[in-house]
Design an enzyme around this catalytic site. Sequence first.
Site, mmCIF file in Angstrom:
data_model
loop_
_atom_site.group_PDB
_atom_site.id
_atom_site.type_symbol
_atom_site.label_atom_id
_atom_site.label_comp_id
_atom_site.label_asym_id
_atom_site.label_seq_id
_atom_site.Cartn_x
_atom_site.Cartn_y
_atom_site.Cartn_z
ATOM 1 N N ALA A 65 10.375 -12.202 7.165
ATOM 2 C CA ALA A 65 9.700 -12.679 7.741
ATOM 3 C C ALA A 65 9.119 -12.899 6.468
ATOM 4 O O ALA A 65 9.016 -12.211 5.009
ATOM 5 C CB ALA A 65 8.730 -12.525 8.118
ATOM 6 N N GLY A 108 13.216 -9.065 8.812
ATOM 7 C CA GLY A 108 13.139 -10.124 10.308
ATOM 8 C C GLY A 108 14.244 -11.346 10.064
ATOM 9 O O GLY A 108 14.782 -11.524 11.436
ATOM 10 N N GLU A 111 16.522 -8.873 11.451
ATOM 11 C CA GLU A 111 16.186 -8.555 13.485
ATOM 12 C C GLU A 111 16.665 -9.694 13.446
ATOM 13 O O GLU A 111 16.978 -10.013 14.971
ATOM 14 C CB GLU A 111 14.797 -9.044 13.623
ATOM 15 C CG GLU A 111 14.189 -6.920 12.294
ATOM 16 C CD GLU A 111 12.761 -7.232 12.820
ATOM 17 O OE1 GLU A 111 12.010 -7.838 12.119
ATOM 18 O OE2 GLU A 111 12.219 -6.160 13.133
ATOM 19 N N GLU A 131 11.357 -3.554 5.492
ATOM 20 C CA GLU A 131 9.689 -3.118 5.749
ATOM 21 C C GLU A 131 8.992 -1.688 5.060
ATOM 22 O O GLU A 131 8.126 -2.154 4.616
ATOM 23 C CB GLU A 131 9.820 -3.880 7.319
ATOM 24 C CG GLU A 131 10.019 -4.535 7.806
ATOM 25 C CD GLU A 131 11.554 -5.072 8.284
ATOM 26 O OE1 GLU A 131 12.342 -4.078 8.204
ATOM 27 O OE2 GLU A 131 11.670 -5.337 9.128
HETATM 28 C C1 HXC Z 1 9.123 -14.651 0.828
HETATM 29 C C2 HXC Z 1 10.562 -14.658 -0.478
HETATM 30 C C3 HXC Z 1 10.961 -13.609 0.666
HETATM 31 C C4 HXC Z 1 10.073 -13.202 1.717
HETATM 32 C C5 HXC Z 1 12.293 -13.774 -0.833
HETATM 33 N N1 HXC Z 1 11.186 -15.150 -1.270
HETATM 34 N N2 HXC Z 1 12.325 -12.799 -0.055
HETATM 35 N N3 HXC Z 1 9.066 -15.227 -0.544
HETATM 36 N N4 HXC Z 1 8.408 -13.290 2.123
HETATM 37 N N5 HXC Z 1 11.049 -12.298 2.403
HETATM 38 C C6 HXC Z 1 10.814 -15.358 -2.758
HETATM 39 C C7 HXC Z 1 11.002 -15.332 -3.948
HETATM 40 O O1 HXC Z 1 9.304 -14.590 -3.578
HETATM 41 C C8 HXC Z 1 11.317 -16.224 -4.790
HETATM 42 O O2 HXC Z 1 10.514 -16.960 -4.988
HETATM 43 C C9 HXC Z 1 12.548 -16.654 -3.631
HETATM 44 O O3 HXC Z 1 12.136 -16.163 -2.926
HETATM 45 C C10 HXC Z 1 13.424 -15.752 -4.372
HETATM 46 O O4 HXC Z 1 13.859 -14.872 -4.332
HETATM 47 P P1 HXC Z 1 13.995 -13.541 -5.531
HETATM 48 O O5 HXC Z 1 13.718 -12.445 -4.821
HETATM 49 O O6 HXC Z 1 13.533 -14.088 -6.918
HETATM 50 O O7 HXC Z 1 15.737 -13.155 -5.576
HETATM 51 P P2 HXC Z 1 16.428 -12.167 -6.171
HETATM 52 O O8 HXC Z 1 16.016 -11.877 -7.413
HETATM 53 O O9 HXC Z 1 17.785 -12.489 -6.087
HETATM 54 O O10 HXC Z 1 16.270 -10.943 -5.362
HETATM 55 C C11 HXC Z 1 16.556 -11.156 -3.477
HETATM 56 C C12 HXC Z 1 15.993 -10.615 -2.208
HETATM 57 C C13 HXC Z 1 13.682 -10.653 -2.699
HETATM 58 C C14 HXC Z 1 16.718 -9.131 -2.971
HETATM 59 C C15 HXC Z 1 16.182 -10.653 -1.429
HETATM 60 O O11 HXC Z 1 14.164 -11.758 -2.493
HETATM 61 C C16 HXC Z 1 13.666 -9.326 -1.736
HETATM 62 O O12 HXC Z 1 13.501 -8.378 -1.808
HETATM 63 N N6 HXC Z 1 12.666 -10.317 -0.505
HETATM 64 C C17 HXC Z 1 11.996 -9.432 0.238
HETATM 65 C C18 HXC Z 1 12.825 -8.460 1.193
HETATM 66 C C19 HXC Z 1 11.613 -7.988 2.101
HETATM 67 O O13 HXC Z 1 11.063 -7.385 1.941
HETATM 68 N N7 HXC Z 1 12.592 -8.287 3.456
HETATM 69 C C20 HXC Z 1 11.090 -7.939 4.560
HETATM 70 C C21 HXC Z 1 9.822 -9.073 4.667
HETATM 71 S S1 HXC Z 1 8.957 -7.821 6.068
HETATM 72 P P3 HXC Z 1 10.508 -17.227 -6.157
HETATM 73 O O14 HXC Z 1 8.701 -18.005 -6.172
HETATM 74 O O15 HXC Z 1 9.627 -16.177 -6.724
HETATM 75 O O16 HXC Z 1 11.109 -18.341 -7.125
HETATM 76 C C22 HXC Z 1 9.886 -8.505 7.402
HETATM 77 C C23 HXC Z 1 9.521 -8.167 8.526
HETATM 78 C C24 HXC Z 1 9.410 -8.481 9.960
HETATM 79 O O17 HXC Z 1 10.304 -9.503 7.791
HETATM 80 C C25 HXC Z 1 8.620 -8.397 11.300
HETATM 81 C C26 HXC Z 1 9.262 -9.452 12.447
HETATM 82 C C27 HXC Z 1 8.694 -11.400 11.635
#
Ligand code: HXC
Length: 257
Positions: A65, A108, A111, A131
């Site tokens: 998400a 997400g 999911e 999460e």
């Molecule tokens: C918003 C995101 C994002 C996310 C990545 N980006 N994931 N933006 N929401 N979930 C953005 C980064 O901020 C970055 O933007 C660009 O995408 C590239 O990501 P990087 O982090 O630079 O890439 P990398 O170093 O290759 O790392 C990849 C990654 C990491 C390991 C996937 O991005 C990451 O940990 N992302 C978050 C994963 C996460 O926690 N997901 C769960 C979310 S909560 P910029 O502008 O800096 O270039 C959830 C709840 C669901 O899903 C509930 C139901 C809907």
Amino acid sequence: MEYQSIQMSREGAIGRIQLYRPKVLNALNTGLISELVQALEAFDRDSTIRCILLTGGNRVFAAGADIGEMATATSAELMLSNQFADWDRLRRIKKPIVAAVVGYALGGGCELAMACDMIVAAENARFGQPEIDLGIIPGAGGTQRLTRAVGKARAMEIVLTGSPITAQEALHVGLVNRVVPVENVELEAMKLCQQIASKAPAAVQLAKESVLKSFDTTIADGLDYEQKLFYLLFSTEDQKEGMNAFVEKRKPHFQGK
Ligand code: HXC
């Protein structure tokens, strides 16, 4: 219909949807989920579409998400905006959906893949529920579908540690159907879709419904339910065609009637 965050196309009887927010690794904001559900429902209503392929493209499936969108939200805001209304519509899609997963399917994203009916994964795919590292828990099925797919011990580890699993592990625990080289993922997913698209559509739809029913009912009620759907299919022309074709030693030609 013009979409901002997805791309929609078709190949014969297969509807294809690609998540498309490449700058943020296909992070699932509410706009994307809303468009996705509209596109899925449009394919579901289109009688010439028999199966749906969902992909994130050849780099990433979805990194979860959109954290930026959620960061300042309050409980009341999320609850009163009915945050999961579109996710709930997603599980009402009646045609089979095959997810083609390359790279990250996190939060997400994982999911969403699990809400599909089958998953073809690339060798570099990573499935996880990170999460816990954000101080929250999965909200779109990560504690429910994952547990049913892989069992309690593995689900607990994935949800409590936030550490992702590899495509091979996902195959081993039954989360995905196939693991193939990155460049073949969409091809393999498409092959699976085409195989399903050649079957009798009513049987496919009721088969999906009946398998899903097994997740939320007792075995006795599930068996009764399956029997009713079984009887129902004998009212279709495709049932006659399928059985006649077998007797006549020819290939069936199903027409969705
Ligand atoms: C918003 C995101 C994002 C996310 C990545 N980006 N994931 N933006 N929401 N979930 C953005 C980064 O901020 C970055 O933007 C660009 O995408 C590239 O990501 P990087 O982090 O630079 O890439 P990398 O170093 O290759 O790392 C990849 C990654 C990491 C390991 C996937 O991005 C990451 O940990 N992302 C978050 C994963 C996460 O926690 N997901 C769960 C979310 S909560 P910029 O502008 O800096 O270039 C959830 C709840 C669901 O899903 C509930 C139901 C809907």
